[in-house]
Design a protein around this motif. Structure first.
Motif, PDB file in Angstrom:
ATOM      1  N   GLN A  82       0.824  -1.208   0.000  1.00 57.19           N
ATOM      2  CA  GLN A  82       0.000   0.000   0.000  1.00 57.19           C
ATOM      3  C   GLN A  82       0.861   1.262   0.000  1.00 57.19           C
ATOM      4  N   LYS A  83       1.913   1.247   0.809  1.00 53.68           N
ATOM      5  CA  LYS A  83       2.802   2.410   0.888  1.00 53.68           C
ATOM      6  C   LYS A  83       3.491   2.668  -0.448  1.00 53.68           C
ATOM      7  N   LYS A  84       3.965   1.596  -1.090  1.00 50.16           N
ATOM      8  CA  LYS A  84       4.680   1.750  -2.359  1.00 50.16           C
ATOM      9  C   LYS A  84       3.745   2.229  -3.463  1.00 50.16           C
ATOM     10  N   VAL A  85       2.527   1.720  -3.482  1.00 45.15           N
ATOM     11  CA  VAL A  85       1.550   2.155  -4.485  1.00 45.15           C
ATOM     12  C   VAL A  85       1.229   3.635  -4.280  1.00 45.15           C
ATOM     13  N   HIS A  86       1.007   4.016  -3.016  1.00 36.81           N
ATOM     14  CA  HIS A  86       0.581   5.385  -2.686  1.00 36.81           C
ATOM     15  C   HIS A  86       1.691   6.404  -2.888  1.00 36.81           C
TER      16      HIS A  86
ATOM     17  N   LYS B 250      14.550   2.150  -4.064  1.00 38.43           N
ATOM     18  CA  LYS B 250      13.952   3.269  -4.812  1.00 38.43           C
ATOM     19  C   LYS B 250      14.274   3.233  -6.308  1.00 38.43           C
ATOM     20  N   CYS B 251      14.099   2.057  -6.912  1.00 39.55           N
ATOM     21  CA  CYS B 251      14.225   1.945  -8.374  1.00 39.55           C
ATOM     22  C   CYS B 251      13.110   2.709  -9.065  1.00 39.55           C
ATOM     23  N   LEU B 252      11.917   2.716  -8.433  1.00 41.54           N
ATOM     24  CA  LEU B 252      10.766   3.379  -9.028  1.00 41.54           C
ATOM     25  C   LEU B 252      10.755   4.839  -8.608  1.00 41.54           C
ATOM     26  N   SER B 253      11.466   5.652  -9.361  1.00 36.03           N
ATOM     27  CA  SER B 253      11.534   7.094  -9.129  1.00 36.03           C
ATOM     28  C   SER B 253      11.256   7.790 -10.455  1.00 36.03           C
TER      29      SER B 253
ATOM     30  N   PRO C 246       1.885   8.244  -8.021  1.00 38.53           N
ATOM     31  CA  PRO C 246       2.452   9.569  -8.348  1.00 38.53           C
ATOM     32  C   PRO C 246       3.257   9.575  -9.646  1.00 38.53           C
ATOM     33  N   ILE C 247       3.999   8.508  -9.911  1.00 34.67           N
ATOM     34  CA  ILE C 247       4.806   8.455 -11.130  1.00 34.67           C
ATOM     35  C   ILE C 247       3.912   8.319 -12.357  1.00 34.67           C
TER      36      ILE C 247
ATOM     37  N   VAL D 195       3.745  11.017 -15.425  1.00 35.26           N
ATOM     38  CA  VAL D 195       3.898  10.643 -16.839  1.00 35.26           C
ATOM     39  C   VAL D 195       2.676  11.076 -17.633  1.00 35.26           C
ATOM     40  N   GLN D 196       1.498  10.896 -17.041  1.00 35.37           N
ATOM     41  CA  GLN D 196       0.250  11.287 -17.718  1.00 35.37           C
ATOM     42  C   GLN D 196       0.195  12.797 -17.949  1.00 35.37           C
TER      43      GLN D 196
END
Length: 502
Positions: free
Chosen positions: A148-152, A193-196, A157-158, A162-163
């Motif tokens: 949940q934390k990673k999704v939120h 933190k690969c997803l930045s 947000p990423i 992008v959108q």
């Protein structure tokens, strides 16, 4: 001189005749044409770009089971099957006679002696320890909060960024980074933190990809070839060595840090305050047996691969299928709307997603058509006869194609190639559970995946959280091609544009 040439020609002809005669006698159920010297390897290499579909076609022509023989003087001799009764026999009824074997462990060298590669007592011990940890409510709660934390904080947000920028995004890369961060947090309690927003290149993440490509390569060439390359440290084997060094340094440093961190904690603090990541759990719950660093390293690596790649693969193919089937997408959205308030802004949690039956069926369909691990490998210990009537000698290598099984009319009916979530839903609106030896994405029998239920709820959390906010349009002309890896990923990713739902 002329007589010597004649004798040489006669001898060579006789030799070739005996060789071909022997090959035909020893291979009673050939899958394809057997070429002199090269065996059946040429058609495999020619169709390598579509290897899974090619194997499916070949197996269908041969009734689901046949033999493959590689070049002369190699050990590339396999019995290949997509017959569900054969699979049930090997994985369930005669489980003890079909093992991973030493050659499997040699090819899957980076996995060490983990639960994926181990046999016998080592495997039983690994599985017992991991089962006791995964089934704890505390672990499920930890995973729920982590996802949940990673999704939120990262995923949504990423996608929103992008959108807003109107950019194209590689969804497979996004899911790969998300699951890698998530599995790192779950296993070692560290988020890389690969997803930045800047999509940084992370060495450890790249190392896992390269090791898996090298393992696939070892399956496609004679063992003497890759072993020679390993000795010389050239080509794919050099990449394998460098990758192993990178992720070993990472994992062993995590183990050292975790041991130091836990040494400063009291037992009460460990039980009540310490995060319940897998590494912490393995170190603090040793059950009278001290786990050395090698044990912890192998356990962590096996979980990294099992947790990361299956999620990435499943979510990538799922979203591609959903974009190609708008009616399925509409039904998923309708189910989400029926179960959650329109102004609900939170991330969907584990308990909430258990209500999403149609979404569950859609994920099952994606896993059926595109299983994350498309091919499994076993080795017979003793002589046996399979339900299909094929004779198996001791030490015979057997491959069963999970990809082909998902496309068998005998198992799924004439509509087996359709993406049809309804096949997983009963008239009462409940999930239909197919036997594991037919729906083989999570293995079957004693080796069935321990994290199956947890994997489903995580995929549903991610899918529901994304689909209720965004829709995707695959870039025109982009066609998904399976990559050459032990995991069924898309070779060129999944390129798409993001639109916000109104």
């Amino acid at each position: 001189m002329a007589m010597l040439l004649i004798y040489a020609a006669i001898t060579a002809s006789l030799f070739c005749f005996l060789y071909l005669f022997h090959r035909r006698r020893s291979c009673k159920h050939p899958l394809m044409r057997d070429y002199p010297i090269l065996g059946m390897l040429p058609p495999i290499l020619f169709n390598l770009w579509r290897i899974h579909d090619f194997c499916t076609e070949v197996l269908k022509k041969q009734g689901g089971t046949g033999e493959f023989k590689g070049p002369w003087f190699t050990k590339m001799h396999y019995l290949i099957t997509c017959d569900s009764l054969n699979v049930q026999h090997m994985l369930c009824k005669s489980f003890d006679n079909y093992i991973k074997g030493p050659e499997f462990r040699e090819i899957f060298e980076p996995f060490g002696d983990g639960v994926v590669t181990a046999d016998s007592e080592t495997w039983k011990y690994f599985r017992t320890v991991l089962h006791s940890l995964i089934k704890q409510r505390r672990f499920e709660t930890f995973v729920d909060k982590t996802v949940q934390k990673k999704v939120h904080t990262s995923l949504l947000p990423i996608l929103d960024h992008v959108q807003q920028q109107g950019e194209m995004v590689d969804l497979q890369d996004v899911f790969n980074r998300f699951t890698f961060d998530n599995i790192c947090s779950t296993i070692v309690g560290h988020d890389p933190k690969c997803l930045s927003i800047d999509f940084p290149e992370v060495a450890i993440e790249r190392a896992f990809n390269e090791s898996e490509e090298s393992i696939f390569y070892r399956h496609t060439v004679p063992s003497s070839v890759w072993k020679f390359q390993k000795w010389l440290q050239i080509g794919q084997e050099k990449k394998m060595t460098e990758a192993c060094k990178t992720f070993d340094e990472f994992i062993y440093s995590c183990i050292a840090s975790k041991r130091q961190e836990l040494s400063k904690c009291s037992r009460e603090e460990m039980d009540n305050e310490a995060p319940f990541d897998l590494l912490t759990a393995l170190i603090t719950e040793e059950r009278g047996r001290v786990h050395d660093d090698k044990f912890l390293r192998d356990a962590a690596f096996n979980f990294f691969v099992a947790g990361r790649e299956t999620m990435t693969s499943a979510l990538t193919w799922f979203f591609w299928l959903v974009t190609k089937h708008p009616l399925v997408e509409a039904k998923i959205l309708e189910e989400i709307k029926d179960n959650f308030e329109a102004n609900y802004e939170g991330v969907v949690g584990i308990e909430e997603v258990k209500k999403l039956v149609y979404l569950h069926g859609a994920l099952c369909e994606a896993l059926r058509l595109f299983p994350p691990v498309p091919i499994e490998r076993k080795q017979a210990i003793k002589d046996d006869t399979l339900p299909s009537g094929h004779r198996v000698n001791g030490n015979t290598m057997i491959l069963f194609s999970l990809y082909a099984m998902g496309r068998c009319e005998e198992i799924w009916g004439k509509d087996c190639l359709e993406f049809k979530p309804e096949r997983w839903i009963s008239e009462r609106g409940e999930v239909v559970y197919a036997p594991a030896y037919k729906f083989i994405a999570f293995n079957a029998g004693p080796r069935i995946c321990l994290g199956k239920d947890l994997a489903f709820v995580q995929m549903k959390m991610v899918a529901a959280s994304i689909l209720r906010k965004y829709r995707f349009q695959v870039v025109e002309g982009h066609s998904p091609t399976p990559s050459h890896s032990i995991v069924l990923l898309m070779k060129n990713g999944l390129k798409a544009r993001i639109m916000k739902r109104l």
